[in-house]
Design an enzyme around this catalytic site. Structure first.
Site, PDB file in Angstrom:
ATOM      1  N   GLU A 177      39.209  27.767  38.936  1.00  0.00           N
ATOM      2  CA  GLU A 177      38.949  27.694  37.434  1.00  0.00           C
ATOM      3  C   GLU A 177      37.596  27.810  37.130  1.00  0.00           C
ATOM      4  O   GLU A 177      36.654  27.400  38.010  1.00  0.00           O
ATOM      5  CB  GLU A 177      39.577  26.451  37.018  1.00  0.00           C
ATOM      6  CG  GLU A 177      39.163  25.200  37.777  1.00  0.00           C
ATOM      7  CD  GLU A 177      39.965  24.543  38.531  1.00  0.00           C
ATOM      8  OE1 GLU A 177      40.313  23.324  38.509  1.00  0.00           O
ATOM      9  OE2 GLU A 177      40.714  25.241  39.564  1.00  0.00           O
ATOM     10  N   ASP A 231      44.039  14.545  35.998  1.00  0.00           N
ATOM     11  CA  ASP A 231      43.310  15.733  36.790  1.00  0.00           C
ATOM     12  C   ASP A 231      41.981  14.932  37.009  1.00  0.00           C
ATOM     13  O   ASP A 231      41.586  13.952  36.577  1.00  0.00           O
ATOM     14  CB  ASP A 231      43.344  16.901  35.932  1.00  0.00           C
ATOM     15  CG  ASP A 231      43.386  18.019  37.059  1.00  0.00           C
ATOM     16  OD1 ASP A 231      42.836  17.899  37.964  1.00  0.00           O
ATOM     17  OD2 ASP A 231      43.584  19.167  36.656  1.00  0.00           O
TER      18      ASP A 231
END
Length: 837
Positions: free
Chosen positions: A513, A317
């Site tokens: 997020e 990621d």
């Protein structure tokens, strides 16, 4: 395919089905999963042949994935780059309104550059994008409901269609790889990414994973298909208190049987890439702390590759390798050894390549691991036919109409809606009724589409950014007639005698997020964060007419007060660009009934238990699977309304991280003039405009676009202010302090004063010595005890400016993760401000 049968689909491919009892037998270990895409001898031979002719630099280049803002096509050619990506809020030439032709032209440029490299076998670059609810980075693309809404639809065939439509839209722009779907089995709705999860039920996630992958990938070689990604491996939905990138404290059996199910479904359907998760996992019961997923060899290699049998490649990621102990954005042999095959290193990719080559040459990384990673990347590119075509090939390439799938999206909206309450015959709305529409979300695309929409957080968008879209208000006007619908956002100006029913469209505002997390000490009450919605419902109810509430949110939230004020209450989730789908279900003439059922339970208390740890003292108001219809109504009694204002001892008070944390607002101040910094992650602010004293831009310290880079050009102040006072006494008693991360970009030559204010009283501490000691480019966490400010007569029980930085040129630094944190004063590096005067 019915989800009710999904547990039996696991048999031989994830969970063994017990036919005699009708129950699934718990797995004891990671299961072997047979992929729908089998090994092809010709492809394997071709991959070996290409690998044999590659230099080390070419191999490491293939393992590297920069962001498009940080790399040119010429650099793709020169460094043999294997992949590029565009992050949320990144577009060709940083033009949000880039056309399909603009996207395609850039894709062709990258591809042509990769194929013109002076090497034995040129290898095509693959471009990845977060197409998570449609091709959501592209203006004009249809935006489907976020995953939480799709989960409520309980319709895997619908999800497969959405996957196929998303693939077509993605290929229209020349992009071949979608970072979707998210397969988190979210258990705690405090998590700000809960809306990316289909359900807390692993059976739903398993069934949807397989369907979504089939929709996106097809046979991988067909026109209008893309490479898909199962993410984020593993346990992102299991973290303690729902903390983003936090620690999953669950036993091995739960990780395998609950959080693994989506991956068994995806790998069985042939998914070609898996993205590693930011979270950690500590199996306390088993005595095994796996640490950060990006460095967990036992999971990435041992479980995923060796036991489950995944033969595609694992991608990290965004700068995820830096979270592995001993690593940085530009260097992490541990992650590569653990099993990461392609490294998402958005900006520091040149240093990463140089470091990785050196680490292979000095033996830190075995060449066999590099060869395995590159073989996997080549295998996927060959399976996807990338060697045989360029991005502009194919019938969808460059076609704007391939972005648009409005009827499918409208169907998905209708199926996702969950009717929680319907009394006084409030619904359906009938022909001839005069309708007053109220609420901040009735005519606001941002609130209806949520995060990961055009920008990362879904903020910094205007109505002009939404093409081929319809708000709920517009849908109601279309269905009922514009002359029968009156819009009054606050519900206070309309004449009650001129309408028969009120429709209130309220809910959360956009987040992704981190920003969406609700800390453990805070309640899950919606009205706690959005009192304006409670106010508008009170105003609506005061008219005495039936009130229909359409509640848009990325998760179930405690809303007893709102439900009590409503005669009908509809959970609409984040429906995307087709608000008219909401109107379809509300209006009788449309002849649609509600079909959605909760894929997560709905809390009945302000401090609910997580789904995987139910507490009979805190039962849900509506269980998973609940949902009313017009054909089968049910009444909801008056609900208790909690006056709880906290769910535990205060542990932190967030102030800023990527964006402002309510109720604070980041501002700059110079020459007696103040300016709000704002939510934009792409703009640069210089203030005052006539003669700038301070410049603020977005940068990264810990994660994507999380920090503000501040340059002092003259005496000025950066500050976070709230409209009311904040009581920090509880945090002060818990050894609290002001804590923030800072990276010095230009060292100061004069004091840098970190301050706190209560009313007209301010206190400050000079942190210039700490900043100078940290050095240029090194992150340091500053901890300033609240006592330092209290000793200067700041009332910590009534703070309106909890954070400020006053300085003058020359000085520049990046700031993020600003909060008042319990225990910060006890940190070893906490500022020593001496005894009280």
């Amino acid at each position: 395919m019915a989800i009710g049968a999904a547990l039996f689909l696991y048999g031989g491919n994830g969970v063994a089905a017990d036919q005699s009892s009708g129950q699934a037998t718990a797995l004891q270990d990671w299961p072997r999963v047979d992929s729908a895409i089998a090994r092809d001898a010709a492809i394997e031979a071709r991959a070996r042949q290409i690998l044999a002719g590659m230099t080390l630099a070419e191999k490491v280049g293939q393992m590297t994935q920069p962001e498009i803002k940080a790399i040119t096509p010429d650099e793709v050619r020169s460094y043999h780059i294997g992949s590029v990506l565009n992050g949320g809020g990144s577009w060709p030439a940083m033009n949000k309104h880039a056309t399909v032709a603009d996207w395609l032209a850039l894709a062709d440029s990258y591809h042509q550059a990769s194929m013109s490299a002076q090497v034995k076998t040129p290898i095509p670059v693959i471009w990845g994008t977060d197409a998570v609810h449609g091709h959501n980075n592209v203006v004009g693309a249809t935006l489907f409901p976020h995953n939480i809404g799709l989960g409520a639809a309980h319709d895997p065939e619908l999800v497969e269609k959405i996957g196929h439509a998303t693939a077509q839209a993605t290929r229209a722009t020349g992009i071949d790889w979608a970072f979707a779907p998210t397969l988190a089995v979210a258990q705690n709705m405090r998590w700000g990414r809960s809306y990316e999860s289909f359900s807390s039920d692993p059976a739903v996630v398993h069934a949807y994973a397989a369907s979504y992958i089939r929709g996106l990938q097809g046979d991988l070689r067909g026109d209008g298909t893309v490479v898909a990604t199962a993410k984020h491996f593993i346990g992102d939905g299991a973290t303690d208190m729902g903390r983003d990138q936090g620690n999953a404290l669950i036993p091995r059996s739960e990780m395998i049987n609950v959080h693994g199910q989506g991956y068994y479904g995806a790998i069985g359907a042939g998914v070609q890439t898996v993205m590693a998760s930011f979270n950690s996992w500590d199996d306390v019961d088993g005595g095994v702390d796996y640490g950060k997923m990006h460095g967990a060899q036992a999971l990435l290699t041992g479980a995923l590759k060796d036991k489950i049998g995944f033969d595609g490649f694992i991608v990290s990621d965004w700068n995820g390798i830096a979270q592995v102990p001993g690593c940085s954005n530009a260097s992490c042999p541990q992650a590569i050894i653990a099993g990461i095959d392609m490294v998402m290193v958005p900006e520091d990719w040149k240093a990463f390549i140089a470091n990785t080559i050196a680490q292979v040459e000095d033996g830190s990384i075995p060449m066999s691991r590099i060869d395995d990673a590159v073989t996997r990347i080549l295998r996927v590119k060959l399976r996807a036919g990338l060697f045989d075509r360029k991005p502009s090939d194919g019938r969808y390439a460059g076609k704007a109409d391939a972005l648009v799938h409005r009827e499918l999206a409208r169907e998905a909206v209708r199926e996702s809606l969950v009717l929680l309450k319907n009394e006084r015959k409030a619904l359906p709305l009938k022909a001839g009724q005069r309708v007053l529409v109220v609420g901040k979300s009735a005519d606001r695309y941002t609130n209806q589409t949520g995060g990961w929409t055009l920008t990362w957080q879904g903020t910094d968008n205007t109505s002009a950014d939404y093409l081929n879209a319809e708000t709920v208000l517009a849908g109601l006007r279309e269905a009922l007639g514009a002359d029968r619908v009156t819009f009054d956002p606050t519900g206070t100006a309309a004449d009650p005698g001129k309408f028969d029913v009120v429709v209130a469209v309220i809910g959360e505002t956009p987040y992704a997020e981190t920003n969406g997390d609700i800390i453990g000490s805070d309640t899950m009450a919606h009205s706690r964060r959005h009192p304006e919605d409670l106010a508008v419902l009170k105003a609506a109810a005061a008219h005495g007419k039936p009130v229909v509430t359409v509640f848009m949110s990325g998760r179930p939230l405690y809303s007893n007060d709102l439900i009590n004020l409503s005669d009908a209450f509809v959970a609409a989730w984040l429906p995307g660009s087709e608000g008219g789908g909401v109107a379809d279900a509300l209006v009788a003439s449309k002849r649609f009934d509600f079909r959605g059922r909760l894929s997560f339970s709905w809390p009945g208390v302000a401090c609910p238990a997580p789904e995987n740890r139910p507490d009979p003292k805190r039962p849900p108001l509506f269980a998973r699977g609940y949902g009313l219809t017009y054909a089968k109504p049910a009444s909801v009694p008056k609900l208790d309304e909690s006056d709880v204002d906290a769910c535990g001892p205060a542990t932190s008070l967030p102030i800023f991280n990527t964006n402002d944390a309510a109720p604070f607002q980041l501002q700059v101040e110079a020459g007696g003039a103040t300016q709000v910094v704002g939510a934009s992650l792409n703009d640069t602010l210089e203030w005052p405009k006539a003669r700038p004293a301070i410049r603020v831009a977005t940068t990264q310290v810990n994660t994507q676009q999380d920090a503000k880079s501040v340059t002092w050009l003259a005496p000025a102040r950066l500050l976070a202010r709230s409209t009311g006072a904040n009581n920090l006494n509880a945090l002060a008693f818990a050894g609290g302090g002001l804590q923030f991360d800072v990276v010095v970009q230009k060292a100061p030559t004069s004091p840098v004063l970190v301050g706190m204010t209560s009313g007209k009283v301010s206190g400050s501490v000079d942190i210039a010595p700490q900043l100078i000691a940290a050095g240029i480019g090194k992150k340091v966490t500053i901890n300033v005890p609240l006592k330092c400010f209290a000793d200067q007569k700041v009332d910590v029980g009534a703070v309106d400016v909890p954070f400020s930085v006053s300085a003058k040129a020359p000085f520049a630094a990046a700031f993020t993760r600003v909060a008042v944190v319990a225990g910060a004063a006890k940190q070893a590096n906490a500022i020593d401000c001496g005894p009280a005067p």
